[in-house]
Every structure is written in structure tokens, then in C-alpha cells.
Scaffold this active site. Structure first.
Site, short mmCIF file in Angstrom:
data_model
loop_
_atom_site.label_atom_id
_atom_site.label_comp_id
_atom_site.label_asym_id
_atom_site.label_seq_id
_atom_site.Cartn_x
_atom_site.Cartn_y
_atom_site.Cartn_z
N GLU A 192 1.03 -1.32 0.30
CA GLU A 192 -0.04 0.04 -0.18
C GLU A 192 0.93 1.32 -0.16
O GLU A 192 1.92 1.45 0.75
CB GLU A 192 -1.02 -0.15 1.01
CG GLU A 192 -1.38 1.05 1.59
CD GLU A 192 -2.92 0.99 2.73
OE1 GLU A 192 -3.26 0.40 2.90
OE2 GLU A 192 -2.21 2.14 3.27
N GLU A 228 -2.87 11.50 3.27
CA GLU A 228 -3.55 11.18 4.19
C GLU A 228 -3.42 12.58 4.88
O GLU A 228 -2.73 13.49 5.17
CB GLU A 228 -3.49 9.97 4.88
CG GLU A 228 -3.34 8.68 4.38
CD GLU A 228 -3.28 7.60 4.76
OE1 GLU A 228 -4.86 7.14 5.53
OE2 GLU A 228 -2.40 7.41 5.38
#
Length: 281
Positions: free
Chosen positions: A167, A172
Site C-alpha cells: 500500500e 492522507e
């Protein structure tokens, strides 16, 4: 949204040179990146739902009727939650009860999978992040062999699960610190199967219009993430990591959860605006 199927609690591209023209769109100038050919893009120069030739809505809750990380939303494919208008894609979260497969949540939002699998290249997304506490926007990738419930590719490329798929969290932002961005990497060691992670943060650069360019440059030797050309983190790539096979891009906005944090009762709506998405090789 979210960028992680499981987040560690302690944390709880050679970028293109761009110049502004009239309006909020930017135009590409000379690039010093090794990746210069556009292989996937959406400029969102249309109106309505996201282009179904390019985007898949992931709506089936994979974790006992909900999403990972204790998130508070359900994802939908309604135009209310993901709409293209005025040259942008708007991913909108709303406070409203919503039920799917017998599971009711208090918020709705959208999670989009790009219908494009790629190995190495540059991802560039120009976006404006929500400012409300409790919101968790994310621009990220998963290995196409994850076989996560409801994703676009299913088991076409394998079914190793997470974290062995790998990932890459290009962007974010937590729900409690809107002055900092996060880039993080999660993977399972291909030899030992041990879960590992690395990442970093960057103080959010100033922006007159609220838009920033979030990018990632991925080669067989390293993966670098940037905000407005400022390096956030560089991960060395090697044969022990699952970053030498195909990934796909995800855009989403989560509410609450490990990185969203506490959500105020006054939060009734929030918007994650994406100006464009481009992938180069």
C-alpha cells in the site's frame, strides 16, 4: 479516504512544473521527470457521475458490515456523494443514516478505484482537502492482487490480501491536524511475511486557493512522495517489498476512525475536491 486497512496506533515525482492560467486549472510546462507520457488521466471536464470507463465505486463493506479502521461512513455510488461539476470531482461526505446489507452507519461518502493497473510511473493529483475536524481524505494505491471485497479487479491479479499486496499512501490527512500531510507505506515482507511500515509528514504549504499537487514517483529503486514539489518521504524499493508489481489508484474521504478521530456533532457535510488525476509512465 482512508489509506490503510490497518493503521499503527503510534501514527494515530520529480514533480511537473506547473503554472497558473485563468481559472483554477494548471497547464503542464517542461518536466524533468523520467515519466512524461500520460497513460491514464481524468481532467473532470464533464458533468455528472464520474466516468464509468475510468472509475469504479467500491461500496460493499468488507469488515463485518463496515470499513476498516473503525470508520463511521458507508460508501455509495450516488451522485450526491461523488459528482463531477465545474471542472472538478467532488467527493462529499454527509451526516445521514444509510443502510447497506443490514448495516447502518451515520455518514455517507465515496471511494473510487481507478480502472487502471500500472507498475512504476508518476501519479499526480491536484486537490483541495476538507478542513472540517473528523475528515480523513486519502489518495493512495493498493497492489492489484489484494482481492479486497468489492474492488474493481477482484482476484484477476491474485489474492494475497493485505499487507502482502503493498500500500502506498500518497496523501492522507488526519481529522485533527489540518496543517500537516502524511505519506506512508505499508507492506508484508515477501520473504518473512512480516508486516512493515514507514512514512513521514510535511507541514502543509501555503496556498491561495486551497489547492495542492500531491504526487508520487515510483521506480524499481525507490518511491518518493511530494506535496507541491516538496519531498514528504522516500522509500527504498527492493525485492523484499511488494512494490514491483501492479497497483491501482484509490480516492476517498472517510469520516472518523483511526486517522479521522473525533467527529463533532456539528459536522453535517464535507467536501474533497479533485481538479485532475494524471498517471505518467
Amino acid at each position: 479516504m482512508k489509506a490503510t486497512l490497518l493503521w499503527p496506533t503510534f501514527l494515530l515525482l520529480g514533480v511537473l512544473s506547473l503554472s497558473s492560467e485563468e481559472g483554477k486549472k494548471n497547464v503542464i510546462k517542461k518536466s524533468d521527470s523520467i515519466y512524461t507520457t500520460v497513460v491514464f488521466s481524468d481532467e473532470f471536464d464533464y458533468s455528472g457521475s464520474p466516468d464509468t470507463h475510468k472509475w469504479h465505486h467500491q461500496v460493499i463493506p468488507p469488515e463485518n458490515g463496515g470499513w476498516y479502521n473503525d470508520e463511521l461512513q458507508h460508501y455509495t455510488d450516488r451522485i450526491k456523494n461523488s459528482e463531477v461539476m465545474d471542472g472538478s470531482l467532488f467527493i462529499r461526505a454527509y451526516k445521514e443514516p444509510y443502510t447497506i446489507d443490514g448495516s447502518t452507519k451515520s455518514y455517507t461518502s465515496a471511494r473510487l478505484n481507478a480502472k487502471f493497473e500500472f507498475t512504476y510511473g508518476k501519479v499526480e493529483v491536484r486537490a483541495k482537502l476538507p478542513t472540517e475536524d473528523g475528515t480523513w481524505p486519502a489518495i493512495w494505491t493498493l497492489g492489484a492482487n489484494v482481492n479486497e471485497t468489492g474492488n474493481y479487479f477482484g482476484d484477476l491479479f491474485g489474492k494475497v490480501g493485505w499487507p502482502l499486496c503493498g500500500e502506498i499512501d500518497i496523501l492522507e490527512q488526519t481529522g485533527w491536524d489540518k496543517n500537516t500531510t502524511i505519506s506512508h507505506f505499508h507492506w508484508g515482507d515477501l520473504n518473512t511475511k512480516e508486516y512493515k511500515n514507514e512514512g513521514g509528514t510535511l507541514s502543509f504549504p501555503e496556498s491561495e486557493d486551497g489547492f495542492h499537487i500531491f504526487s508520487m514517483e515510483w521506480t524499481e529503486k525507490s518511491i518518493k512522495t511530494f506535496v507541491d514539489g516538496n519531498l514528504v518521504y522516500e522509500l527504498l524499493n527492493d525485492d523484499d517489498k511488494p512494490f514491483n508489481h501492479g497497483h491501482y489508484l484509490i480516492l476517498n474521504l472517510a469520516i472518523g476512525g483511526n486517522l479521522g478521530g473525533e467527529v463533532s456533532n456539528s459536522l453535517t457535510e464535507a467536501s474533497f475536491e479533485i481538479d485532475y488525476v494524471r498517471i505518467y509512465q
